[in-house]
Design an enzyme around this catalytic site. Structure first.
Site, PDB file in Angstrom:
ATOM      1  N   HIS A  82      -0.318  -7.867  -7.195  1.00 46.32           N
ATOM      2  CA  HIS A  82       0.653  -7.024  -7.913  1.00 46.32           C
ATOM      3  C   HIS A  82       0.477  -7.195  -9.423  1.00 46.32           C
ATOM      4  O   HIS A  82       1.129  -8.055 -10.022  1.00 46.32           O
ATOM      5  CB  HIS A  82       2.080  -7.447  -7.543  1.00 46.32           C
ATOM      6  CG  HIS A  82       2.540  -6.972  -6.210  1.00 46.32           C
ATOM      7  ND1 HIS A  82       3.350  -5.871  -6.040  1.00 46.32           N
ATOM      8  CD2 HIS A  82       2.285  -7.440  -4.966  1.00 46.32           C
ATOM      9  CE1 HIS A  82       3.590  -5.682  -4.755  1.00 46.32           C
ATOM     10  NE2 HIS A  82       2.956  -6.627  -4.082  1.00 46.32           N
ATOM     11  N   CYS A  84      -1.940  -3.553  -3.625  1.00 47.72           N
ATOM     12  CA  CYS A  84      -1.401  -4.170  -2.405  1.00 47.72           C
ATOM     13  C   CYS A  84      -1.209  -3.126  -1.295  1.00 47.72           C
ATOM     14  O   CYS A  84      -2.187  -2.615  -0.772  1.00 47.72           O
ATOM     15  CB  CYS A  84      -0.133  -4.948  -2.745  1.00 47.72           C
ATOM     16  SG  CYS A  84       0.178  -6.260  -1.570  1.00 47.72           S
ATOM     17  N   GLU A 125       1.593  -5.485 -11.744  1.00 47.76           N
ATOM     18  CA  GLU A 125       2.754  -4.993 -12.504  1.00 47.76           C
ATOM     19  C   GLU A 125       3.868  -6.031 -12.590  1.00 47.76           C
ATOM     20  O   GLU A 125       4.865  -5.796 -13.266  1.00 47.76           O
ATOM     21  CB  GLU A 125       3.267  -3.691 -11.864  1.00 47.76           C
ATOM     22  CG  GLU A 125       4.075  -3.844 -10.585  1.00 47.76           C
ATOM     23  CD  GLU A 125       3.270  -4.273  -9.356  1.00 47.76           C
ATOM     24  OE1 GLU A 125       2.047  -4.522  -9.474  1.00 47.76           O
ATOM     25  OE2 GLU A 125       3.878  -4.406  -8.281  1.00 47.76           O
TER      26      GLU A 125
HETATM   27  N1  LIG Z   1       3.045  -6.659  -1.306  1.00 51.28           N
HETATM   28  C1  LIG Z   1       2.585  -5.728  -0.513  1.00 51.28           C
HETATM   29  O1  LIG Z   1       2.377  -4.589  -0.918  1.00 51.28           O
HETATM   30  C2  LIG Z   1       2.387  -6.141   0.898  1.00 51.28           C
HETATM   31  C3  LIG Z   1       1.697  -5.135   1.757  1.00 51.28           C
HETATM   32  C4  LIG Z   1       2.194  -5.264   3.178  1.00 51.28           C
HETATM   33  N2  LIG Z   1       1.815  -6.499   3.753  1.00 51.28           N
HETATM   34  C5  LIG Z   1       1.688  -4.082   3.997  1.00 51.28           C
HETATM   35  O2  LIG Z   1       1.000  -4.264   4.935  1.00 51.28           O
HETATM   36  O3  LIG Z   1       2.022  -2.980   3.684  1.00 51.28           O
END
Ligand SMILES: NC(=O)CC[C@H](N)C(=O)O
Length: 197
Positions: free
Chosen positions: A170, A79, A172
């Site tokens: 995610h 992410c 995890e």
């Molecule tokens: N769950 C996440 O890691 C979201 C990432 C977040 N939207 C960002 O731009 O950093």
């Protein structure tokens, strides 16, 4: 035992530590640059990439993270971590680490779907993987050496380029540790290659 670092500045750090330990490896939370020397691979967790970047600069970690990438050791960005790894970010002039040959768009699944779960088929990892997306980015385009591992709604959400693994979701946050296991395999293989040299 394999030692995996989790960048511990912000975000879902503890959850990655737990997943790593459940997979039988040692997890080390990285907050200082010296700590990076001791690990065989590094996970950049999800959270908020802008905040994480600010903390990377504050703790003077950027050069060390880039050298870690240059050393060939595996890195897994989940992410926000994927956003940190990408060579290009849509709508931004500069990347963060800028090491993985992908263009990433932030928050790309729409505001009304801030978070959702989807079952994915992930190449090399398996079927019916429960993927949790939270304000997730996606990979808009990928260089020729990047292997696309999974798509959701026609968008690339997991990919690998040699030592770099990245996903929009995610892995995890559920009890399904197959993505972490896959990354550990990458780390194991890299370590063996170095030892056999
Ligand atoms: N769950 C996440 O890691 C979201 C990432 C977040 N939207 C960002 O731009 O950093």
């Amino acid at each position: 035992m394999l030692k995996l670092g989790v960048l511990g500045l912000q975000g879902a750090v503890r959850e990655h530590v737990k997943a790593i330990e459940q997979c039988g490896a040692q997890a080390i939370v990285i907050k200082k640059k010296e700590e990076l020397e001791n690990v065989d691979g590094l996970i950049l967790p999800g959270g908020e990439s802008t905040t994480m970047r600010r903390l990377i600069d504050r703790y003077d970690l950027m050069d060390e993270l880039k050298s870690f990438a240059k050393s060939g050791k595996p890195m897994f960005g989940t992410c926000a971590g994927l956003i940190l790894l990408a060579k290009k970010l849509e709508g931004y002039d500069q990347p963060h680490l800028g090491v993985m040959d992908v263009t990433v768009q932030r928050n790309s699944f729409g505001r009304q779907r801030e978070s959702f779960e989807a079952e994915l088929s992930i190449a090399e990892v398996g079927e019916e993987f429960p993927a949790v997306f939270i304000r997730a980015p996606h990979i808009v385009s990928a260089g020729e050496n990047v292997e696309i591992l999974a798509k959701h709604d026609g968008r690339i959400v997991a990919a690998r380029e040699g030592q770099f693994l990245g996903c929009s979701f995610h892995p995890e946050l559920t009890e399904d540790n197959r993505m972490t296991e896959y990354f550990l395999k990458m780390v194991q293989e890299t370590k063996e290659k170095v030892l056999n040299k």
